[in-house]
Design a protein around this motif. Structure first.
Motif, short mmCIF file in Angstrom:
data_model
loop_
_atom_site.label_atom_id
_atom_site.label_comp_id
_atom_site.label_asym_id
_atom_site.label_seq_id
_atom_site.Cartn_x
_atom_site.Cartn_y
_atom_site.Cartn_z
N PRO A 79 0.82 -1.23 0.00
CA PRO A 79 0.00 0.00 0.00
C PRO A 79 0.85 1.28 0.00
O PRO A 79 0.52 2.24 -0.70
CB PRO A 79 -0.82 -0.12 1.28
CG PRO A 79 -0.93 -1.58 1.52
CD PRO A 79 0.38 -2.15 1.04
N ASN A 80 1.95 1.28 0.75
CA ASN A 80 2.83 2.46 0.75
C ASN A 80 3.48 2.66 -0.62
O ASN A 80 3.66 3.79 -1.08
CB ASN A 80 3.91 2.34 1.82
CG ASN A 80 3.36 2.57 3.20
OD1 ASN A 80 2.33 3.21 3.36
ND2 ASN A 80 4.04 2.03 4.21
N VAL A 92 0.82 4.14 -2.98
CA VAL A 92 0.59 5.56 -2.66
C VAL A 92 1.75 6.41 -3.16
O VAL A 92 1.54 7.48 -3.75
CB VAL A 92 0.37 5.74 -1.14
CG1 VAL A 92 0.43 7.21 -0.75
CG2 VAL A 92 -0.95 5.14 -0.73
N SER A 93 2.97 5.94 -2.96
CA SER A 93 4.12 6.72 -3.43
C SER A 93 4.17 6.77 -4.96
O SER A 93 4.59 7.77 -5.53
CB SER A 93 5.42 6.16 -2.87
OG SER A 93 5.68 4.88 -3.39
N ARG A 116 1.75 9.44 -5.91
CA ARG A 116 2.31 10.75 -5.53
C ARG A 116 3.36 11.20 -6.55
O ARG A 116 3.38 12.35 -6.95
CB ARG A 116 2.92 10.66 -4.13
CG ARG A 116 3.34 12.00 -3.59
CD ARG A 116 3.84 11.89 -2.16
NE ARG A 116 2.76 11.44 -1.30
CZ ARG A 116 2.90 10.53 -0.34
NH1 ARG A 116 4.06 9.96 -0.12
NH2 ARG A 116 1.87 10.20 0.41
#
Length: 89
Positions: free
Chosen positions: A32-33, A36-37, A40
């Protein structure tokens, strides 16, 4: 000095060759990180390329004006078409 070769995992998708695609996909971070990155970074690239430009010109204003002219013509086309067939004596 020659540039050192970039590892496949650090390349962008458009720089990856077809034979390296499987390795490149396997090295992506699907947590998930990581996702998200990824979004971004994509948003930052899009913003820097299209919205936050350092040097603005008349191109954006010209496109806005051209779009307004086209839309106003389309909206009033039916009225203009009827005027064309009228006879003015």
């Amino acid at each position: 000095m020659a540039d050192r070769p970039v590892p496949v995992a650090e390349k962008r998708l458009m720089e990856v060759k077809l034979g390296e695609l499987g390795t490149w996909l396997g090295r992506r971070d699907y947590s998930p990180n990581g996702i998200v990155s990824m979004f971004r970074r994509a948003h930052t690239r899009y913003y820097n390329k299209y919205i936050g430009v350092k040097k603005g010109g008349i191109g954006g204003i010209a496109m806005l004006l051209a779009g307004y002219v086209v839309i106003s013509y389309v909206w009033s086309y039916d009225h203009l078409k009827h005027d064309r067939w009228r006879k003015h004596h």
